[in-house]
Design a protein around this motif. Sequence first.
Motif, PDB file in Angstrom:
ATOM      1  N   PRO A   1      38.412 -69.469  36.440  1.00  0.00           N
ATOM      2  CA  PRO A   1      37.062 -69.086  35.995  1.00  0.00           C
ATOM      3  C   PRO A   1      36.697 -69.806  34.699  1.00  0.00           C
ATOM      4  O   PRO A   1      37.574 -70.217  33.920  1.00  0.00           O
ATOM      5  CB  PRO A   1      37.186 -67.570  35.784  1.00  0.00           C
TER       6      PRO A   1
ATOM      7  N   ALA B   1      30.012 -62.815  35.822  1.00  0.00           N
ATOM      8  CA  ALA B   1      30.265 -61.723  34.862  1.00  0.00           C
ATOM      9  C   ALA B   1      28.989 -61.055  34.366  1.00  0.00           C
ATOM     10  O   ALA B   1      28.780 -60.885  33.167  1.00  0.00           O
ATOM     11  CB  ALA B   1      31.083 -62.241  33.681  1.00  0.00           C
TER      12      ALA B   1
ATOM     13  N   ASP C   1      36.255 -54.483  31.238  1.00  0.00           N
ATOM     14  CA  ASP C   1      35.145 -55.389  30.972  1.00  0.00           C
ATOM     15  C   ASP C   1      33.851 -54.620  30.735  1.00  0.00           C
ATOM     16  O   ASP C   1      33.054 -54.988  29.871  1.00  0.00           O
ATOM     17  CB  ASP C   1      34.959 -56.362  32.137  1.00  0.00           C
TER      18      ASP C   1
ATOM     19  N   GLN D   1      33.937 -62.992  38.765  1.00  0.00           N
ATOM     20  CA  GLN D   1      34.583 -63.957  37.866  1.00  0.00           C
ATOM     21  C   GLN D   1      33.723 -65.199  37.658  1.00  0.00           C
ATOM     22  O   GLN D   1      33.933 -65.940  36.696  1.00  0.00           O
ATOM     23  CB  GLN D   1      35.950 -64.369  38.430  1.00  0.00           C
ATOM     24  N   SER D   2      32.775 -65.440  38.534  1.00  0.00           N
ATOM     25  CA  SER D   2      31.925 -66.624  38.409  1.00  0.00           C
ATOM     26  C   SER D   2      30.721 -66.415  37.506  1.00  0.00           C
ATOM     27  O   SER D   2      30.195 -67.371  36.941  1.00  0.00           O
ATOM     28  CB  SER D   2      31.423 -67.059  39.793  1.00  0.00           C
TER      29      SER D   2
ATOM     30  N   SER E   1      42.716 -54.862  39.464  1.00  0.00           N
ATOM     31  CA  SER E   1      41.362 -55.407  39.405  1.00  0.00           C
ATOM     32  C   SER E   1      40.360 -54.339  38.971  1.00  0.00           C
ATOM     33  O   SER E   1      39.445 -54.620  38.196  1.00  0.00           O
ATOM     34  CB  SER E   1      40.961 -55.967  40.771  1.00  0.00           C
TER      35      SER E   1
END
Length: 238
Positions: A138, A5, A40, A2-3, A33
């Motif tokens: 995020p 990607a 994603d 999340q920091s 998740s």
Amino acid sequence: YQSVATRQSLVTTLGVIEAALAAHPDDTRLLASKADLLMDSHKHGLSNGSSALDLAHKVLERAREVDADDRYVLMASAFAALLDGDLTGVEALALDLAQTSSEPKDKAFGLWALTLIGNDGETVNKSEPQLFDRQDLPGWINHAPFLSAYSAGDFESALSSAIAFAMPQFFWSGIDRAAALGQLGVEAAAKRELSRAVEQCPDILGRTDRILSAYIPSAELREHVREGLEKAGLYSLH
């Protein structure tokens, strides 16, 4: 993940989740998740064909069987509905997440999804913009206020949100900054941001609309953002 990607962080995180699921196959947070990561990988051009997306739907279906009201499942389901173009489904799921959870972080995610479909949180509480300012969220949460400002023609505020997005290794932050800078006429900086984003995600050039549609459901707003990217030199990079 999340920091930053990135491709590597996605693969690494997915591996950790897979290992955890082997020990806890019915853990809804892990299932949601995993589905989110698989979606994603599809949205960000990191997987070939539709295999990742098909698997994401199957994993998410299993998560809903375990607990359809789990907040992680609600969030992943909203992302899936967004990806499928089911805006009514996005609204229902995001409202559920924003209105029923006592967690400010969940409310922020719900409001984020609502903003993407043009609701802008009117049915939640427009007096809560500070939800996006929380330090534990995020950087991509800033894409929602970016879209709100950009659609209103307030490109300076849009740029502020795009800068707050940060996450320099994630191509979407570059898309937002390039579009805002392009509209403001800051051509050199806009082109640098766009060039960096294209280097991170070459699909931006050949599949611009598909990439933009992942987080901008409105065709009209997508065209508006594309206009900003064109001013940033989108065609000259082909």
